[in-house]
Design a protein around this motif. Structure first.
Motif, mmCIF file in Angstrom:
data_model
loop_
_atom_site.group_PDB
_atom_site.id
_atom_site.type_symbol
_atom_site.label_atom_id
_atom_site.label_comp_id
_atom_site.label_asym_id
_atom_site.label_seq_id
_atom_site.Cartn_x
_atom_site.Cartn_y
_atom_site.Cartn_z
ATOM 1 N N PHE A 61 41.277 33.064 35.279
ATOM 2 C CA PHE A 61 41.001 33.023 36.699
ATOM 3 C C PHE A 61 39.746 32.183 36.920
ATOM 4 O O PHE A 61 38.811 32.240 36.124
ATOM 5 N N GLY A 62 39.736 31.414 38.008
ATOM 6 C CA GLY A 62 38.568 30.587 38.256
ATOM 7 C C GLY A 62 38.611 29.974 39.639
ATOM 8 O O GLY A 62 39.673 29.844 40.262
ATOM 9 N N ALA A 63 37.446 29.567 40.135
ATOM 10 C CA ALA A 63 37.330 29.012 41.480
ATOM 11 C C ALA A 63 38.167 27.749 41.657
ATOM 12 O O ALA A 63 38.658 27.477 42.750
ATOM 13 N N ALA A 64 38.342 26.983 40.581
ATOM 14 C CA ALA A 64 39.080 25.717 40.682
ATOM 15 C C ALA A 64 40.512 25.908 41.171
ATOM 16 O O ALA A 64 41.122 24.966 41.692
ATOM 17 N N LEU A 65 41.059 27.099 41.017
ATOM 18 C CA LEU A 65 42.420 27.371 41.492
ATOM 19 C C LEU A 65 42.533 27.239 42.997
ATOM 20 O O LEU A 65 43.638 27.068 43.531
ATOM 21 N N PHE A 66 41.406 27.295 43.708
ATOM 22 C CA PHE A 66 41.426 27.299 45.165
ATOM 23 C C PHE A 66 40.985 25.970 45.771
ATOM 24 O O PHE A 66 40.793 25.876 46.974
ATOM 25 N N GLY A 67 40.830 24.932 44.925
ATOM 26 C CA GLY A 67 40.569 23.605 45.449
ATOM 27 C C GLY A 67 39.163 23.116 45.152
ATOM 28 O O GLY A 67 38.288 23.878 44.701
ATOM 29 N N PRO A 68 38.929 21.831 45.427
ATOM 30 C CA PRO A 68 37.608 21.233 45.183
ATOM 31 C C PRO A 68 36.508 21.942 45.972
ATOM 32 O O PRO A 68 36.690 22.299 47.133
ATOM 33 N N ALA A 117 40.921 38.796 41.576
ATOM 34 C CA ALA A 117 40.464 38.673 40.189
ATOM 35 C C ALA A 117 39.414 37.572 40.048
ATOM 36 O O ALA A 117 38.430 37.709 39.295
ATOM 37 N N THR A 118 39.603 36.476 40.782
ATOM 38 C CA THR A 118 38.644 35.373 40.716
ATOM 39 C C THR A 118 37.293 35.797 41.286
ATOM 40 O O THR A 118 36.232 35.504 40.704
ATOM 41 N N LEU A 119 37.294 36.466 42.423
ATOM 42 C CA LEU A 119 36.037 36.947 43.005
ATOM 43 C C LEU A 119 35.339 37.922 42.061
ATOM 44 O O LEU A 119 34.114 37.894 41.915
ATOM 45 N N ALA A 120 36.127 38.772 41.414
ATOM 46 C CA ALA A 120 35.538 39.711 40.449
ATOM 47 C C ALA A 120 34.885 38.964 39.301
ATOM 48 O O ALA A 120 33.768 39.312 38.864
ATOM 49 N N LYS A 121 35.549 37.930 38.820
ATOM 50 C CA LYS A 121 34.997 37.159 37.699
ATOM 51 C C LYS A 121 33.715 36.438 38.106
ATOM 52 O O LYS A 121 32.720 36.427 37.346
ATOM 53 N N LEU A 122 33.702 35.846 39.297
ATOM 54 C CA LEU A 122 32.519 35.133 39.768
ATOM 55 C C LEU A 122 31.336 36.082 39.958
ATOM 56 O O LEU A 122 30.180 35.676 39.862
#
Length: 609
Positions: free
Chosen positions: A276-283, A417-422
C-alpha cells in the motif's frame, strides 16, 4: 434529462441516432425522440415508451438525413407525454437537453410576452424559444446559443440544430456531461460515450461553460468567456462487448457475475506494487495525504453506503476520525471546514450533480485535499479533485449498481490501509495479511456467487411479500442498507434496514409472519449479539433469512433459513456479503416480473437535483 446523441455525416445518421439511443436506454427514461434536418426543414418524431416504438414511427415516416439529434427523456418538468418529450422545436431550431433550468419560469413569462407560444410544461422548451429569439438578431446559431445560455440559471447539456444551418450542430455544457466524438468525415455529440462507441472511440470531453460547433470536417470549442480553446482528445476504453448482454438475461445479472473480474482489475495496481502506498492515488498524493487529521466522505445512494463501510475501516485501521454525509445534504448546510481534512467523493459516473456540487462547496471552504473514487475516467468529479482512484468495474449498464459498489469498497479499503501505513499504524505483518486478503478476494466473491441456486429458492418466498426488514451490526450494517435499497429499487418491495441493536427501539413493532427479516450475520465479534436480536424476531413470529459464514456454529431451524457464504474473510467480509443481497434482490425482481435493468422512476446517472 437523460440521454443525448447527435450526428453529422455524409451518410444517413438516423440509424446512428437510434442505435445511440438504444445504448443509452440503461440510464432510465420514459420517452424518446429524434429531430433531423432534411431538405431545408426540421422533421421530428417523438414517442412515450421505449426507443423501439419511436424507431418504428421514424421508419413509417421514412426518416433519413445527414444531420440530427436524439434524446431519451426522464421526466422532471411536466409529465410523461409526447408533447413534453424531446427534441423541442422553435421555428426551425431543434434541441435536446439534459439538466434543469432554474429560472425557466421567468424566462417563459418573458418569451410569452414576446409572442412565443408554449406547447409543453418543460423547462427545455424555454431554451428552444430563447435561442430562436437571439437567432433573429445574431444571424448565427452558435452566437445565438452562447447568448441564450448566458441568460440561463441551472444545469444543462445542449445539442442544437437548425433548418437554416444544415451543416453543423452547436452544443453547450454546464453541470451535465457532454462530449464530442471524432470520426473520419463525420462527427458526433453525446452525453455518454456508449451512445457513439459503435462509430468512434475518439472523444473530447467538454468542460464547464464550454460551447462548441461540430461539423463534418472538424470541431471548434469556446470556453465560458467565448474565447476559442482546445480540449484534449481521448481514446475511450469502452468496448462494444461491454455493452452487450452476451449469455445473460439482464445487465444486472451480467454485472453481478462480473464482480470477480472487476474486483481483480481494481486491486491490480496494489498487487503490482506489492504494497500500500500514496502513489496508488496519483502524483503528489504523499503531500496531500500526509498529516491528515480527519476524513470526510461525500456521496449519494449506493456510493454513500460504500462510504459508510469505509468509515469503520478508516477509524479502526488508520485511527482517523471519519464522517460520511449524503452529498445533497452537505452542500446546503453550514459545514465547519478543516484544511487538514481529506475530502473523499465517491461516484460511479463521476457526474453525479449533488456530489459534484458538494465537492465544489468543500473546496470553497478552503478544503483542497480532495480525492475522487470513480469508475469513469475523465469525468467531471475526478477532474475537479487533486487525487483519483479509478475503480475498474468496466461499463455498468444496469441502473441498480452492483460491481461499482464492490469495487468502490476495494478502493476505500486500499485508502484505509494506505492512510494507516502513512501514519505508522500498519505493521509489516498486517500489511502482508491485508494484501493476502485482497489477493484472495476475487475467489471469495466467486464462491459467494455459487450460492445463487439457494438464493433463487428464497426469492420465491420473498416475491409475494410487500415489506422486508434487513438487519446488520457494525461494519455489516451498511450492507444491510445496501440490500434493502437493492430490493426496493428493482422489486418494488418496501424494505428498510436497521442496526440490529435498534430492533427494540421501534422496528420490532413491524415484525410479524408477513415481514421477512434478512440478517447479515458473519462470524465476527458481534455474532452473539446478532443471535440475540434474531431471537427477538422469532419470539414475535417473524421469519428469518440469515446470511452467515461457513464456519459459524449455528444452522437452520423452525422459521430460520440459513445460507452460508465462504468462510469468514476477516476485514473484507462486507464485500463478500454484498453478493448474496444483490442476488436476492435480482431473483426476487425476476419472480415478480419487474423490469430489472430499467426500474421505474429511476435513472442511472443523476445529473439533476
Amino acid at each position: 434529462m437523460c440521454g443525448i446523441v447527435g450526428a453529422i455525416a455524409d451518410r444517413d445518421v438516423v440509424p446512428v441516432l437510434i442505435e445511440g439511443l438504444k445504448r443509452l436506454e440503461y440510464r432510465g427514461y420514459d420517452s424518446a425522440g429524434i429531430a433531423v434536418v432534411d431538405g431545408g426543414r426540421v422533421r421530428r418524431v417523438r414517442r412515450t415508451g421505449r426507443v423501439s416504438e419511436m424507431e418504428a414511427a421514424a421508419g413509417a415516416e421514412d426518416f433519413s438525413a445527414q444531420l440530427g439529434v436524439g434524446h431519451t427523456r426522464w421526466a422532471t418538468h411536466g409529465g410523461v407525454t409526447e408533447l413534453n418529450a424531446h427534441p423541442h422545436v422553435s421555428h426551425g431550431v431543434a434541441l435536446v437537453h439534459n439538466g434543469i433550468i432554474e429560472n425557466h419560469e421567468e424566462q417563459r413569462e418573458r418569451l410569452e410576452a414576446l409572442g412565443y407560444v408554449f406547447e409543453s410544461q418543460t423547462d427545455t422548451e424555454v431554451i428552444a424559444h430563447l435561442i430562436d429569439h437571439h437567432l433573429k438578431d445574431a444571424g448565427d446559431l452558435l452566437l445565438a446559443l452562447q447568448r441564450a445560455v448566458a441568460e440561463l440559471e441551472g444545469a444543462y447539456a445542449l445539442a442544437v440544430v437548425s433548418h437554416a444551418e444544415p451543416r453543423r450542430i452547436v452544443c453547450a455544457r454546464m453541470g451535465c456531461p457532454l462530449l464530442i466524438g471524432l470520426g473520419e468525415g463525420e462527427n458526433f455529440v453525446a452525453s455518454d460515450v456508449s451512445a457513439i462507441v459503435q462509430a468512434t472511440r475518439r472523444v473530447i470531453f467538454l468542460e464547464e461553460g464550454d460551447t462548441a460547433e461540430v461539423t463534418r470536417d472538424g470541431v471548434r470549442i469556446f470556453d465560458q468567456h467565448g474565447a476559442r480553446t482546445e480540449r484534449e482528445e481521448h481514446l475511450s476504453d469502452v468496448s462494444l462487448a461491454s455493452l452487450e448482454l452476451g449469455p445473460y438475461r439482464h445487465f444486472m445479472q451480467k454485472e453481478i457475475h462480473e464482480q470477480p473480474r472487476a474486483v481483480g482489475d481494481t486491486i491490480e495496481a496494489v498487487m503490482d506494487e506489492g504494497a500500500f502506498g500514496a502513489a496508488l492515488f496519483g502524483p503528489g498524493a504523499e503531500q496531500v495525504l500526509e498529516d491528515i487529521e480527519a476524513v470526510q466522505i461525500l456521496a449519494c445512494g449506493t456510493s454513500f453506503y460504500a462510504g459508510s463501510v469505509a468509515r469503520y475501516w478508516i477509524e479502526a485501521i488508520a485511527g482517523l476520525p471519519c464522517s460520511v454525509e449524503i452529498a445533497s445534504e452537505y452542500r446546503y448546510r453550514a459545514a465547519v471546514a478543516n484544511p487538514k481534512q481529506l475530502v473523499v467523493t465517491i461516484s460511479q459516473s463521476g457526474e453525479t450533480l449533488d456530489t459534484m456540487e458538494a465537492l465544489k462547496y468543500a473546496k470553497s471552504l478552503g478544503q483542497e485535499r480532495t480525492l475522487s473514487i470513480c469508475n469513469v475516467p475523465e469525468s467531471a468529479i475526478p477532474r475537479a479533485s487533486r487525487l483519483v482512484y479509478y475503480t475498474r468495474a468496466g461499463a455498468e449498464i444496469g441502473v441498480a449498481s452492483t460491481k461499482a459498489f464492490t469495487t468502490q469498497l476495494v478502493a476505500l479499503f486500499t485508502l484505509a490501509a494506505t492512510l494507516a501505513k502513512l501514519r505508522g499504524r500498519l505493521t509489516a505483518a498486517q500489511e502482508a495479511e491485508y494484501l493476502d486478503a485482497l489477493r484472495h478476494l476475487p475467489g471469495s466473491v466467486q464462491h459467494a456467487l455459487n450460492l445463487e441456486p439457494q438464493i433463487v429458492a428464497w426469492a420465491d418466498r420473498f416475491a409475494p411479500k410487500q415489506h422486508a426488514l434487513f438487519l446488520g451490526r457494525g461494519v455489516h450494517y451498511p450492507i444491510a442498507l445496501e440490500g434493502a435499497l437493492k430490493l426496493k429499487e428493482i422489486s418494488y418491495i418496501h424494505a428498510e434496514a436497521y442496526p440490529a441493536g435498534e430492533l427494540k427501539h421501534g422496528p420490532l413493532a413491524l415484525v410479524d409472519a408477513d415481514m421477512p427479516v434478512v440478517v447479515i450475520a458473519p462470524k465476527d465479534s458481534l455474532l452473539e449479539k446478532v443471535k440475540s436480536n434474531m431471537q427477538e424476531v422469532r419470539a414475535r413470529g417473524g421469519e428469518l433469512f440469515v446470511f452467515t459464514d461457513q464456519d459459524s456454529n449455528f444452522g437452520p431451524s423452525e422459521g430460520v433459513h440459513v445460507i452460508r457464504t465462504p468462510r469468514h474473510v476477516g476485514v473484507l467480509s462486507p464485500i463478500v456479503h454484498t453478493i448474496p443481497v444483490q442476488l436476492l434482490a435480482y431473483h426476487t425482481a425476476l419472480a415478480r416480473g419487474t423490469d430489472v435493468d430499467k426500474p421505474r422512476n429511476l435513472a442511472k446517472s443523476v445529473t439533476v437535483e
